[in-house]
Design a protein around this motif. Structure first.
Motif, mmCIF file in Angstrom:
data_model
loop_
_atom_site.group_PDB
_atom_site.id
_atom_site.type_symbol
_atom_site.label_atom_id
_atom_site.label_comp_id
_atom_site.label_asym_id
_atom_site.label_seq_id
_atom_site.Cartn_x
_atom_site.Cartn_y
_atom_site.Cartn_z
ATOM 1 N N ILE A 1 -3.169 9.642 2.245
ATOM 2 C CA ILE A 1 -1.986 8.865 1.882
ATOM 3 C C ILE A 1 -1.592 8.012 0.628
ATOM 4 O O ILE A 1 -0.352 7.908 0.002
ATOM 5 N N ARG A 2 -3.052 7.175 -0.331
ATOM 6 C CA ARG A 2 -3.029 7.107 -1.649
ATOM 7 C C ARG A 2 -2.290 8.069 -2.343
ATOM 8 O O ARG A 2 -1.590 7.715 -3.606
ATOM 9 N N GLU A 3 -2.491 9.189 -2.167
ATOM 10 C CA GLU A 3 -2.149 10.163 -3.704
ATOM 11 C C GLU A 3 -0.436 10.409 -3.494
ATOM 12 O O GLU A 3 -0.210 10.135 -3.996
ATOM 13 N N HIS A 4 -0.232 10.693 -1.963
ATOM 14 C CA HIS A 4 1.245 10.619 -1.979
ATOM 15 C C HIS A 4 2.198 8.947 -2.667
ATOM 16 O O HIS A 4 3.292 9.209 -2.908
ATOM 17 N N LEU A 5 1.688 8.235 -1.720
ATOM 18 C CA LEU A 5 1.769 7.473 -2.091
ATOM 19 C C LEU A 5 1.980 6.391 -3.754
ATOM 20 O O LEU A 5 3.174 6.508 -4.688
ATOM 21 N N ASP A 6 1.037 6.831 -4.448
ATOM 22 C CA ASP A 6 1.698 6.925 -6.070
ATOM 23 C C ASP A 6 2.217 7.762 -6.894
ATOM 24 O O ASP A 6 2.534 7.405 -7.667
ATOM 25 N N VAL B 1 -1.141 4.334 7.255
ATOM 26 C CA VAL B 1 -1.221 3.876 5.928
ATOM 27 C C VAL B 1 0.059 2.584 5.553
ATOM 28 O O VAL B 1 1.224 3.516 5.393
ATOM 29 N N LEU B 2 0.478 1.440 5.865
ATOM 30 C CA LEU B 2 1.278 0.341 5.659
ATOM 31 C C LEU B 2 1.434 0.161 4.119
ATOM 32 O O LEU B 2 0.344 -0.221 3.842
ATOM 33 N N ARG B 3 1.889 0.153 3.345
ATOM 34 C CA ARG B 3 1.965 -0.435 1.917
ATOM 35 C C ARG B 3 3.189 -1.069 2.057
ATOM 36 O O ARG B 3 3.695 -1.589 1.713
ATOM 37 N N SER B 4 2.072 -2.603 1.627
ATOM 38 C CA SER B 4 3.036 -3.703 1.147
ATOM 39 C C SER B 4 3.106 -3.869 -0.207
ATOM 40 O O SER B 4 1.675 -3.580 -1.020
ATOM 41 N N ASP C 1 2.126 -6.713 -6.859
ATOM 42 C CA ASP C 1 0.497 -6.372 -6.738
ATOM 43 C C ASP C 1 1.361 -4.903 -5.641
ATOM 44 O O ASP C 1 1.497 -5.563 -4.730
ATOM 45 N N THR C 2 0.475 -4.463 -5.380
ATOM 46 C CA THR C 2 0.470 -3.563 -3.882
ATOM 47 C C THR C 2 -0.844 -3.773 -2.994
ATOM 48 O O THR C 2 -1.678 -4.127 -3.746
ATOM 49 N N ARG D 1 7.624 7.454 7.221
ATOM 50 C CA ARG D 1 7.775 8.705 6.614
ATOM 51 C C ARG D 1 6.451 9.257 6.636
ATOM 52 O O ARG D 1 5.353 8.984 7.300
ATOM 53 N N CYS D 2 6.306 10.955 6.658
ATOM 54 C CA CYS D 2 5.269 11.506 7.491
ATOM 55 C C CYS D 2 4.718 12.102 6.307
ATOM 56 O O CYS D 2 5.754 12.432 4.756
ATOM 57 N N ILE D 3 3.063 12.045 6.340
ATOM 58 C CA ILE D 3 3.341 13.310 5.347
ATOM 59 C C ILE D 3 2.160 14.711 5.987
ATOM 60 O O ILE D 3 1.844 14.478 7.190
ATOM 61 N N ASP D 4 1.938 15.355 5.439
ATOM 62 C CA ASP D 4 1.919 16.409 6.184
ATOM 63 C C ASP D 4 1.061 17.740 5.030
ATOM 64 O O ASP D 4 1.723 18.829 4.352
ATOM 65 N N GLY D 5 -0.089 18.648 5.487
ATOM 66 C CA GLY D 5 -1.107 19.306 4.565
ATOM 67 C C GLY D 5 -1.276 18.625 3.222
ATOM 68 O O GLY D 5 -1.425 18.246 2.867
ATOM 69 N N HIS D 6 -0.679 20.269 2.516
ATOM 70 C CA HIS D 6 -0.477 20.194 1.358
ATOM 71 C C HIS D 6 -0.103 19.590 0.491
ATOM 72 O O HIS D 6 0.440 19.531 -0.845
ATOM 73 N N GLU D 7 1.241 18.418 1.179
ATOM 74 C CA GLU D 7 3.156 18.316 0.233
ATOM 75 C C GLU D 7 2.329 17.532 -1.040
ATOM 76 O O GLU D 7 1.552 16.120 -0.031
ATOM 77 N N ARG D 8 2.636 17.539 -1.483
ATOM 78 C CA ARG D 8 2.604 16.517 -3.020
ATOM 79 C C ARG D 8 4.042 15.615 -2.383
ATOM 80 O O ARG D 8 5.221 16.922 -2.574
ATOM 81 N N PRO D 9 4.098 14.424 -3.614
ATOM 82 C CA PRO D 9 5.842 14.175 -3.380
ATOM 83 C C PRO D 9 6.532 14.720 -4.339
ATOM 84 O O PRO D 9 5.621 15.476 -5.772
#
Ligand SMILES: Cc1ncc(COP(=O)(O)O)c(C=O)c1O
Length: 406
Positions: free
Chosen positions: A30-35, A288-291, A370-371, A398-406
Motif C-alpha cells: 500500500i505504501r508503494e501505491h500511495l507514494d 492502511v489509512l493515510r493521513s 507530512d504524512t 479505494r482498493c488495490i489488487d495484485g500487481h496493479e500499479r498506480p
C-alpha cells in the motif's frame, strides 16, 4: 506502550509471525501505491491480496468451519466481491448489508442475518430475498422471525464474558443459556428450524482461551434443548479473532487449538457444525489509512507536542475511543529523532483526541503536510465514519489488487 519501534515504524514481532508477516507485506504494497498515487488525505487503502491471504489462513486453521465474513468490519464492495469469489458466506446486520452482498454475487443461502435487533419488515424483506438463517436472543424477535420468515433456521445468541477483548460488547446482545433453551424450544413450536447457538467473546480478543466459555455455554444449551426434544446442530463461534495493532495478540494457531480442544472436551464425538464470523481478522491488516499532519503545537506542559491529523474520531478512528485500539504508525519522517506526542483529530470537538494516555513518540521534525500512516486500519474505520460531523466528509476508500500499479 513504551517500545519506540512500535510507535514509529512497522514492527514484525517474531512471536506473532503470521499476523505481522501479512500486515507488513500489505503495508509495504500500500505504501508503494500511495507514494505513486498521492491521493487526497485522509484515505483508506485496502489490499485485496491481504484479505485473500487472511481468508486462506483461517480456512486452514478452522477447516470445518463455515466462514461468514462480518460485513460491518469493512463493507467495500471490492472486499465483499473478493470474498464471494473465495466461497465465503456473510454475516450481515441490515437490509443495506444484504443488498450489498447480493449485488456482489453472494448466494442468499450464504447470508446469515446475525443482528438480534431487527424490524419485522426487514426480516420479511430478507426472507423474500432468499435469506434463511437468522440470529435471535429474545421472544419478541423470535416471534417476528416466525411470522415474517416462516420455516427459517434460527440460532440463539448467548451472552458470554468478554474478558480479554479490547472492544467488549457489554450486555447489549445475548441471553442466558437457560433462556436460549426456552427460545429454541419455542422456535420449534413456531415451526422454525432451531438450528444452533452463537456467542461473541468480544472483538480483538487477546485471550485464546476465551472461546472455551462460549463453547461450554453452547453445549449446555444443546443438552438442555435435547431434554425438550429439540436437537440443535450448529455452534456459531462469532468473531473476535485479532488484527495486528501495537500490542501483539497470540498467533491464529493458538486460537484454533483452544477452540478444537474445547469442542473435543464439550462435544466429543458429537461434534456440531461450525460457523465463524470474522470481521477484523480478514480485513484489519489489509488496510492502511493515510493521513496528513494539519498542525504541530507544543502542549502547555512543555513536554509533549500535540500533533493534529486530518483524521480523527469522527472520520475513521472511532475505535480509538478509550484508546481501545492502538494503531501502529508510520510517518514520512521515520528515522529522525523522536519525542512524545498527543495525537488528535481535526474537528472542533474536545473529544476528538486519538491518543493521550497511550505513549506515542513521533519524529521531532514532523510538521504540517507530512504524512502519518495508520497501519492495520482496514477494520471498523471507514465503516464507523460519521456522515460528516463538523463538515468533515466520510472517509474515502479505494482498493488495490495484485500487481496493479498506480
Ligand atoms: C454478530 C457479530 N459477528 C461478528 C462480528 C465481527 O467481530 P470481529 O470483527 O471481532 O471478528 C461482530 C462485530 O461486531 C458481530 O456483531
Amino acid at each position: 506502550m513504551t517500545d519506540q519501534s512500535a510507535t514509529t515504524g512497522v514492527t514484525d514481532r517474531p512471536s506473532d509471525g503470521d499476523v505481522a508477516g501479512t500486515a507488513a507485506r500489505s503495508a509495504e504494497r500500500i505504501r508503494e501505491h500511495l507514494d505513486g498515487a498521492v491521493p487526497a488525505t485522509p484515505c483508506l487503502v485496502m489490499d485485496l491480496t491481504a484479505v485473500r491471504e487472511r481468508y486462506a489462513e483461517l480456512r486452514a486453521a478452522l477447516p470445518d468451519a463455515r466462514i461468514c465474513y462480518a460485513v460491518k468490519a469493512n463493507p467495500m464492495p471490492e472486499v465483499v466481491a473478493a470474498l464471494v469469489e473465495l466461497g465465503s458466506s456473510f454475516d450481515v446486520a441490515s437490509p443495506g448489508e444484504i443488498d450489498l452482498c447480493l449485488e456482489q454475487g453472494a448466494d442468499p443461502a450464504a447470508i446469515s442475518y446475525g443482528n438480534t435487533i431487527k424490524k419485522r419488515a426487514d426480516i420479511a424483506r430478507a426472507h423474500a430475498q432468499g435469506v434463511r438463517l437468522f440470529a435471535t436472543d429474545s421472544e419478541a424477535d423470535l416471534t417476528a422471525i416466525a411470522e415474517a420468515a416462516p420455516g427459517a433456521s434460527v440460532f440463539c445468541r448467548v451472552l458470554v464474558a468478554n474478558d480479554g477483548s479490547r472492544t467488549p460488547f457489554g450486555r447489549k446482545f445475548g441471553c442466558t443459556p437457560e433462556t436460549a433453551v426456552r427460545l429454541l424450544g419455542r422456535a420449534a413450536e413456531l415451526g422454525l428450524d432451531a438450528c444452533g447457538v452463537s456467542f461473541h467473546i468480544g472483538s480483538q480478543q487477546h485471550d485464546a482461551a476465551a472461546w472455551e466459555h462460549g463453547i461450554a455455554a453452547a453445549h449446555r444449551v444443546f443438552r438442555g434443548a435435547a431434554e425438550h426434544g429439540v436437537r440443535p446442530r450448529l455452534v456459531n463461534l462469532g468473531g473476535g479473532l485479532p488484527a495486528h495493532y501495537t500490542d501483539a495478540a497470540p498467533p491464529l494457531t493458538d486460537y484454533a487449538r483452544r477452540i478444537e480442544q474445547a469442542l473435543d472436551r464439550e462435544f466429543g464425538a458429537d461434534r456440531p457444525e461450525l460457523l465463524v464470523e470474522p470481521g477484523r481478522r480478514l480485513v484489519g491488516d489489509a488496510g492502511v489509512l493515510r493521513s496528513e499532519v494539519v498542525l504541530v503545537s507544543p502542549d502547555s506542559d512543555g513536554e509533549r507536542r500535540w500533533v493534529y491529523l486530518d483524521v480523527g474520531r469522527y472520520n475513521g478512528l472511532a475505535e480509538t475511543e478509550g484508546e481501545a485500539i492502538t494503531y501502529r504508525l508510520r510517518t514520512s519522517r521515520d528515522g529522525d529523532p523522536v519525542g512524545p506526542v498527543v495525537l488528535a483529530g481535526p474537528t472542533c470537538d474536545g473529544d476528538d483526541v486519538i491518543y493521550q494516555r497511550t505513549r506515542y513518540e513521533l519524529p521531532l521534525t514532523l510538521r504540517a503536510g507530512d504524512t502519518v500512516d495508520l497501519l492495520s486500519a482496514g477494520a471498523y474505520t471507514a465503516s464507523y465514519a460519521s456522515v460528516g460531523f463538523n463538515g468533515f466528509p466520510p472517509l474515502p476508500t479505494r482498493c488495490i489488487d495484485g500487481h496493479e500499479r498506480p
